[in-house]
Design a protein around this motif. Structure first.
Motif, PDB file in Angstrom:
ATOM      1  N   GLU A 318      14.207 -19.279  24.630  1.00 35.36           N
ATOM      2  CA  GLU A 318      15.071 -19.677  24.311  1.00 35.36           C
ATOM      3  C   GLU A 318      16.018 -20.307  25.472  1.00 35.36           C
ATOM      4  O   GLU A 318      16.746 -21.127  25.302  1.00 35.36           O
ATOM      5  CB  GLU A 318      16.087 -18.814  23.517  1.00 35.36           C
ATOM      6  N   ALA A 319      16.167 -19.622  26.364  1.00 28.05           N
ATOM      7  CA  ALA A 319      16.915 -19.872  27.592  1.00 28.05           C
ATOM      8  C   ALA A 319      16.190 -21.206  28.187  1.00 28.05           C
ATOM      9  O   ALA A 319      16.991 -22.101  28.619  1.00 28.05           O
ATOM     10  CB  ALA A 319      16.943 -18.571  28.620  1.00 28.05           C
ATOM     11  N   LEU A 320      14.894 -21.080  28.295  1.00 23.96           N
ATOM     12  CA  LEU A 320      14.202 -22.327  28.956  1.00 23.96           C
ATOM     13  C   LEU A 320      14.653 -23.588  27.981  1.00 23.96           C
ATOM     14  O   LEU A 320      14.711 -24.773  28.455  1.00 23.96           O
ATOM     15  CB  LEU A 320      12.852 -22.004  28.927  1.00 23.96           C
ATOM     16  N   GLN A 321      14.537 -23.375  26.632  1.00 25.63           N
ATOM     17  CA  GLN A 321      15.037 -24.506  25.875  1.00 25.63           C
ATOM     18  C   GLN A 321      16.308 -25.036  26.126  1.00 25.63           C
ATOM     19  O   GLN A 321      16.301 -26.160  26.194  1.00 25.63           O
ATOM     20  CB  GLN A 321      14.724 -24.222  24.278  1.00 25.63           C
ATOM     21  N   ALA A 322      17.116 -24.205  26.205  1.00 27.39           N
ATOM     22  CA  ALA A 322      18.522 -24.493  26.581  1.00 27.39           C
ATOM     23  C   ALA A 322      18.779 -25.461  27.999  1.00 27.39           C
ATOM     24  O   ALA A 322      19.319 -26.453  27.933  1.00 27.39           O
ATOM     25  CB  ALA A 322      19.589 -23.391  26.677  1.00 27.39           C
ATOM     26  N   ILE A 323      17.934 -24.834  28.823  1.00 26.01           N
ATOM     27  CA  ILE A 323      17.882 -25.647  30.309  1.00 26.01           C
ATOM     28  C   ILE A 323      17.383 -27.122  30.145  1.00 26.01           C
ATOM     29  O   ILE A 323      17.816 -28.156  30.427  1.00 26.01           O
ATOM     30  CB  ILE A 323      16.984 -24.636  31.259  1.00 26.01           C
ATOM     31  N   GLN A 324      16.219 -26.979  29.276  1.00 29.19           N
ATOM     32  CA  GLN A 324      15.532 -28.377  29.067  1.00 29.19           C
ATOM     33  C   GLN A 324      16.428 -29.217  28.290  1.00 29.19           C
ATOM     34  O   GLN A 324      16.306 -30.569  28.540  1.00 29.19           O
ATOM     35  CB  GLN A 324      14.281 -27.900  28.206  1.00 29.19           C
ATOM     36  N   SER A 325      17.403 -28.733  27.514  1.00 27.31           N
ATOM     37  CA  SER A 325      18.333 -29.650  26.628  1.00 27.31           C
ATOM     38  C   SER A 325      19.519 -30.147  27.280  1.00 27.31           C
ATOM     39  O   SER A 325      20.468 -30.964  27.061  1.00 27.31           O
ATOM     40  CB  SER A 325      18.544 -29.108  25.362  1.00 27.31           C
ATOM     41  N   GLY A 326      19.412 -29.549  28.826  1.00 24.50           N
ATOM     42  CA  GLY A 326      20.661 -30.049  29.499  1.00 24.50           C
ATOM     43  C   GLY A 326      21.539 -29.060  30.111  1.00 24.50           C
ATOM     44  O   GLY A 326      22.593 -29.260  30.905  1.00 24.50           O
ATOM     45  N   ALA A 327      21.665 -27.930  29.317  1.00 23.80           N
ATOM     46  CA  ALA A 327      22.469 -26.653  29.928  1.00 23.80           C
ATOM     47  C   ALA A 327      22.214 -26.161  31.487  1.00 23.80           C
ATOM     48  O   ALA A 327      21.077 -25.720  31.615  1.00 23.80           O
ATOM     49  CB  ALA A 327      22.486 -25.573  29.131  1.00 23.80           C
ATOM     50  N   SER A 328      23.270 -26.607  32.187  1.00 21.18           N
ATOM     51  CA  SER A 328      22.760 -26.192  33.763  1.00 21.18           C
ATOM     52  C   SER A 328      23.207 -25.099  34.399  1.00 21.18           C
ATOM     53  O   SER A 328      23.230 -24.853  35.526  1.00 21.18           O
ATOM     54  CB  SER A 328      23.036 -27.493  34.380  1.00 21.18           C
ATOM     55  N   ASN A 329      24.022 -24.155  33.632  1.00 19.32           N
ATOM     56  CA  ASN A 329      24.540 -22.875  34.225  1.00 19.32           C
ATOM     57  C   ASN A 329      24.641 -21.899  33.046  1.00 19.32           C
ATOM     58  O   ASN A 329      24.368 -22.157  31.877  1.00 19.32           O
ATOM     59  CB  ASN A 329      25.901 -23.336  34.828  1.00 19.32           C
ATOM     60  N   VAL A 330      25.283 -20.711  33.556  1.00 19.64           N
ATOM     61  CA  VAL A 330      25.093 -19.501  32.549  1.00 19.64           C
ATOM     62  C   VAL A 330      25.789 -19.917  31.579  1.00 19.64           C
ATOM     63  O   VAL A 330      25.529 -19.693  30.333  1.00 19.64           O
ATOM     64  CB  VAL A 330      25.427 -18.185  33.338  1.00 19.64           C
TER      65      VAL A 330
END
Length: 384
Positions: A318-330
């Motif tokens: 889930e965290a990796l999916q969020a990063i892939q979608s453009g979320a760049s920090n915690v």
């Protein structure tokens, strides 16, 4: 017959004997008692807070309680260093004028003491280092007799008194309490006796010396939860007489079972001022100093130690999916995954730390980005 004996004794008694005996063993004085008028007018010394509002003050007994390995000794050293330099500690102000601090105890070896002191002071200016060096005093176990500080021996009590005569500290930290305790640590009478002995030796030359006792807390999830809340008075090992004798108590507990660098610094007791709020601290491995942990979530911590959260809340995928979608920090990842309703930020940080250590993502100029390994994991999840 009795009257005759008394008269005979009076005739042969040496009056000088009574004078000498009274000088050696004077009759005890009554307690100091003031009426309301005298109490209102009696002059008293100015209250001087060393840390926070009554957390540590001159003439006061404070306890620092925590499980083994939670950084109690390191915290006490940082309190002393911070006061000398006028720095805040855990968000609490310190007395602006440097005082003399004596750290006495056998909890740590001279190797650890020297190593951590050097790291704590390495970034100071020459002037700051000189000031700290002049105001901090360390009892070190260098000779065989240095290892014995138990107050049940006349010889050792004399060593305490002689040491205080030389240093004459404003603040003394005793670490750990168990090494000086006389008798059974679970018996109120023995704890009260030990506190009296500590007070007598520590305030022999300075009645306003602040005494800080470092002691072990109870272990286990249920006991760690007592660092805050209704049961905070039950946090220390042994008799409650230690809690009763202190004016203030600092509780230290692990903030994260998987990260020893994070601790919680909370108020276990505050008789003379408003209790301070719990704060999370994080250790800097380079300086060996604790700073405020902005990511600490008290409610999530309570839920964790009380066993109310039995799932991770977030997964690496889930965290990796969020990063892939453009979320760049915690913060952005946390928001993307549903925020506090889905899980705490601390829980997410643990997942991200694990994912980063396993090479699923990296940190660049624009924030987090997936590695090939991370993209491959997502591709596998999508296929499944």
């Amino acid at each position: 017959m009795t009257t005759d004996l008394i008269e005979i004794w009076k005739e042969i008694e040496d009056p000088d004997f009574h004078v000498a005996e009274n000088q050696l063993h004077p009759s005890p004085k009554p307690f100091t008692v003031l009426n309301g008028s005298k109490l209102r007018s009696v002059p008293i010394p100015e209250k001087i807070d060393i840390l926070g509002d009554g957390v540590i003050s001159l003439g006061q007994l404070t306890t620092i309680i925590g499980q083994g390995g939670t950084g109690k000794s390191r915290v006490t050293m940082q309190i002393a260093l911070s006061q000398i330099l006028g720095w805040s500690m855990a968000g609490l102000k310190t007395h602006p004028e440097p005082l003399k601090h004596l750290l006495i105890g056998t909890e740590n070896s001279i190797y650890r003491q020297k190593s951590e002191y050097q790291k704590m002071t390495q970034s100071l200016s020459p002037e700051q280092r000189e000031q700290v060096d002049a105001h901090m005093f360390f009892h070190v176990v260098q000779e065989m007799d240095d290892a014995f500080i138990h107050l049940g021996s006349d010889d050792i009590r004399k060593k305490w008194v002689d040491t205080f005569e030389i240093v004459n500290p404003d603040v003394v930290y005793i670490d750990p309490y168990g090494e000086v305790h006389v008798g059974d640590i679970n018996k109120d009478a023995d704890v009260r006796h030990t506190l009296r002995e500590i007070t007598k030796v520590c305030r022999r030359f300075n009645p306003r010396t602040s005494i800080v006792i470092v002691h072990h807390g109870r272990t286990g999830r249920a006991n760690i939860a007592q660092a805050v809340g209704w049961d905070k008075g039950n946090y220390a090992l042994g008799s409650k007489a230690l809690y009763s004798g202190a004016r203030s108590q600092i509780n230290i507990a692990p903030a994260d079972p998987d990260d020893a660098s994070r601790i919680i610094f909370s108020c276990g007791k505050s008789n003379d001022a408003k209790p301070f709020d719990p704060v999370g601290l994080k250790l800097d491995d380079t300086t060996m100093l604790y700073g405020i942990d902005a990511a600490f979530d008290l409610q999530a911590w309570k839920a964790d130690v009380e066993g109310k959260r039995n799932q991770t809340n977030f997964t690496i995928a889930e965290a990796l999916q969020a990063i892939q979608s453009g979320a760049s920090n915690v913060r952005k990842i946390h928001q993307k995954l549903g925020g506090s309703e889905a899980g705490s930020k601390r829980s997410l940080e643990r997942i991200l730390a694990k994912a980063k250590s396993e090479g699923y993502f990296r940190f660049g100029k624009k924030g987090y980005f997936l590695t090939k390994k991370g993209k491959d994991v997502l591709a596998q999840v999508t296929e499944e």
